[in-house]
Design a protein around this motif. Structure first.
Motif, PDB file in Angstrom:
ATOM      1  N   ILE A  79       0.873  -1.181   0.000  1.00  0.00           N
ATOM      2  CA  ILE A  79       0.000   0.000   0.000  1.00  0.00           C
ATOM      3  C   ILE A  79       0.908   1.227   0.000  1.00  0.00           C
ATOM      4  O   ILE A  79       1.774   1.363   0.867  1.00  0.00           O
ATOM      5  CB  ILE A  79      -0.917   0.013   1.232  1.00  0.00           C
ATOM      6  N   THR A  80       0.746   2.093  -0.986  1.00  0.00           N
ATOM      7  CA  THR A  80       1.541   3.318  -1.050  1.00  0.00           C
ATOM      8  C   THR A  80       0.681   4.509  -0.651  1.00  0.00           C
ATOM      9  O   THR A  80      -0.530   4.514  -0.862  1.00  0.00           O
ATOM     10  CB  THR A  80       2.114   3.549  -2.460  1.00  0.00           C
ATOM     11  N   ALA A  81       1.327   5.498  -0.070  1.00  0.00           N
ATOM     12  CA  ALA A  81       0.597   6.683   0.395  1.00  0.00           C
ATOM     13  C   ALA A  81       1.429   7.920   0.112  1.00  0.00           C
ATOM     14  O   ALA A  81       2.665   7.866   0.107  1.00  0.00           O
ATOM     15  CB  ALA A  81       0.317   6.577   1.892  1.00  0.00           C
ATOM     16  N   PHE A 181       5.272  13.893   0.731  1.00  0.00           N
ATOM     17  CA  PHE A 181       6.081  12.789   1.221  1.00  0.00           C
ATOM     18  C   PHE A 181       5.446  11.469   0.786  1.00  0.00           C
ATOM     19  O   PHE A 181       4.241  11.402   0.520  1.00  0.00           O
ATOM     20  CB  PHE A 181       6.165  12.810   2.755  1.00  0.00           C
ATOM     21  N   LEU A 182       6.284  10.427   0.763  1.00  0.00           N
ATOM     22  CA  LEU A 182       5.809   9.095   0.395  1.00  0.00           C
ATOM     23  C   LEU A 182       5.986   8.136   1.569  1.00  0.00           C
ATOM     24  O   LEU A 182       6.916   8.276   2.365  1.00  0.00           O
ATOM     25  CB  LEU A 182       6.597   8.561  -0.806  1.00  0.00           C
ATOM     26  N   GLY A 183       5.093   7.169   1.654  1.00  0.00           N
ATOM     27  CA  GLY A 183       5.197   6.132   2.664  1.00  0.00           C
ATOM     28  C   GLY A 183       4.567   4.854   2.159  1.00  0.00           C
ATOM     29  O   GLY A 183       3.831   4.870   1.157  1.00  0.00           O
ATOM     30  N   GLU A 184       4.851   3.744   2.828  1.00  0.00           N
ATOM     31  CA  GLU A 184       4.364   2.447   2.370  1.00  0.00           C
ATOM     32  C   GLU A 184       3.974   1.555   3.548  1.00  0.00           C
ATOM     33  O   GLU A 184       4.536   1.696   4.643  1.00  0.00           O
ATOM     34  CB  GLU A 184       5.440   1.692   1.561  1.00  0.00           C
ATOM     35  N   ILE A 185       3.039   0.662   3.283  1.00  0.00           N
ATOM     36  CA  ILE A 185       2.737  -0.436   4.198  1.00  0.00           C
ATOM     37  C   ILE A 185       2.895  -1.724   3.412  1.00  0.00           C
ATOM     38  O   ILE A 185       2.154  -1.981   2.456  1.00  0.00           O
ATOM     39  CB  ILE A 185       1.311  -0.365   4.772  1.00  0.00           C
ATOM     40  N   PHE A 186       3.888  -2.521   3.773  1.00  0.00           N
ATOM     41  CA  PHE A 186       4.062  -3.842   3.167  1.00  0.00           C
ATOM     42  C   PHE A 186       3.073  -4.778   3.860  1.00  0.00           C
ATOM     43  O   PHE A 186       3.072  -4.863   5.094  1.00  0.00           O
ATOM     44  CB  PHE A 186       5.483  -4.355   3.391  1.00  0.00           C
ATOM     45  N   VAL A 187       2.257  -5.488   3.082  1.00  0.00           N
ATOM     46  CA  VAL A 187       1.223  -6.346   3.672  1.00  0.00           C
ATOM     47  C   VAL A 187       1.314  -7.757   3.099  1.00  0.00           C
ATOM     48  O   VAL A 187       1.798  -7.964   1.983  1.00  0.00           O
ATOM     49  CB  VAL A 187      -0.189  -5.765   3.443  1.00  0.00           C
ATOM     50  N   ASP A 188       0.814  -8.707   3.868  1.00  0.00           N
ATOM     51  CA  ASP A 188       0.871 -10.104   3.437  1.00  0.00           C
ATOM     52  C   ASP A 188      -0.448 -10.599   2.859  1.00  0.00           C
ATOM     53  O   ASP A 188      -0.726 -11.791   2.856  1.00  0.00           O
ATOM     54  CB  ASP A 188       1.302 -11.007   4.602  1.00  0.00           C
ATOM     55  N   MET A 189      -1.272  -9.666   2.365  1.00  0.00           N
ATOM     56  CA  MET A 189      -2.518 -10.075   1.708  1.00  0.00           C
ATOM     57  C   MET A 189      -2.562  -9.464   0.312  1.00  0.00           C
ATOM     58  O   MET A 189      -2.044  -8.365   0.078  1.00  0.00           O
ATOM     59  CB  MET A 189      -3.736  -9.646   2.521  1.00  0.00           C
TER      60      MET A 189
END
Length: 359
Positions: A79-81, A181-189
């Motif tokens: 997920i990118t933000a 700014f950029l941020g991410e959530i690495f997810v396992d789904m």
């Protein structure tokens, strides 16, 4: 509203995530896959050319930056933000900022660094977003990032439709320019990937033409060793003598390639108050900033991204700017301030002070 995390439910989940993200101050959410193999040759070439300068971590991580599933095993989607960071800006803010560069006795801090440290703001809000997802789908594997690990943030942002990679190498968005700014959530789904957008730079070369040090050596290619942001923030030790006069009064970062970009007429104000400029870091004379003791520096940069460079590098940067000010116009106050630091215990500070005084 509840979700079971299944692939069939994931489009609805992504839509809900966008709503939550907006409530948390994010401007846009996207989803990228984990196969970044096509980015590996370009990354390897950039490192091979030495464009990363003294940022040894770039070389040590190598192409691992393009392998998210190796960084966080089990990652299936990312997920990118993005989060806008401009404070309340008047009409014509880009021209106003360029005008400030013509005041040699004023210290210029990059727009993004005038408020609270974005690492802390984004990480906290990304974790809150992950917590909301967990409340809806149940516990899931995840990890949040923002400019804090070997992650190809620009590549992920571009692949997930946050914008396109501009010729200055930053992400550009048609509705938001590049001031975010950029941020991410690495997810396992598994989540449905969002579509990338087309490049809209065309033949514009404004960012290449304006770069004070010629760091954008070709469209989409940055030599960090010449970049003022790198030199004032990431680089330890002495700043190359030939680049010092080109730095002007920029003491932390550089915004020129963004200020000149036509797309930044669409830059949006921040949705959170954290990035409002602090008085101590905005519009201050170089002499006042150079007079800070280490205690002053720590107090005035508490919660700021500037703190991480330390007091000595802060003085090094300001000494260069003061030398450039003296080259334009003799100023007894500037000269006296420099002379007061001639015996500073740090040899790098002493070197840059001597240079600024014409020694």
């Amino acid at each position: 509203m509840a979700f079971n995390g299944s692939q069939s439910e994931s489009p609805s989940l992504v839509a809900q995530v966008r709503t939550w993200a907006r409530e948390l101050g994010f401007s846009q959410i996207g989803v990228a896959g984990v196969d970044l193999s096509s980015a590996e040759p370009g990354l390897a070439a950039w490192i091979g050319n030495g464009f990363h300068g003294s940022m040894a971590y770039m070389e040590s991580h190598g192409v691992r930056r393009a392998r998210p599933a190796e960084l966080v095993p089990g990652t299936t989607s990312i997920i990118t933000a993005r989060m806008d960071y401009l404070g309340a800006t008047p009409e014509g803010w880009q021209a106003i900022e360029f005008d400030r560069l013509q005041r040699p006795e004023e210290g210029i801090v990059s727009l993004y660094a005038r408020g609270r440290d974005y690492h802390k703001v984004l990480r906290s809000r990304l974790q809150k977003l992950a917590d909301r997802i967990a409340a809806a789908v149940g516990p899931f594997g995840h990890r949040v990032f923002t400019d804090s690990a070997p992650v190809l943030e620009v590549e992920l942002a571009a692949r997930s439709g946050q914008g396109w990679r501009g010729r200055h190498t930053l992400v550009l968005n048609r509705e938001g320019g590049s001031m975010f700014f950029l941020g991410e959530i690495f997810v396992d789904m598994a989540l449905p990937e969002t579509e990338p957008v087309a490049d809209h730079c065309g033949t514009c070369s404004a960012c290449l033409d304006v770069c004070p040090t010629g760091a954008i050596v070709a469209p989409y290619r940055l030599d960090a060793r010449r970049c003022i942001s790198y030199l004032t923030i990431e680089h330890h030790g002495s700043i190359p003598v030939e680049l010092r006069p080109l730095m002007g009064n920029r003491i932390y970062g550089c915004d020129d390639c963004q200020l000149v970009c036509p797309w930044n007429k669409f830059a949006q104000p921040a949705l959170v108050p954290d990035f409002a400029p602090r008085d101590a870091l905005f519009g201050q004379p170089l002499v006042a900033l150079f007079a800070w003791s280490e205690e002053d520096f720590l107090r005035n940069t508490e919660g700021s991204p500037i703190r991480r460079i330390g007091h000595a590098r802060w003085l090094r940067n300001i000494a260069v700017a003061m030398g450039n000010a003296l080259a334009k116009r003799e100023d007894a106050e500037v000269r006296a301030a420099l002379q007061a630091r001639m015996e500073h215990p740090d040899p790098v500070v002493r070197e840059h002070v001597a240079w600024a005084l014409g020694g």
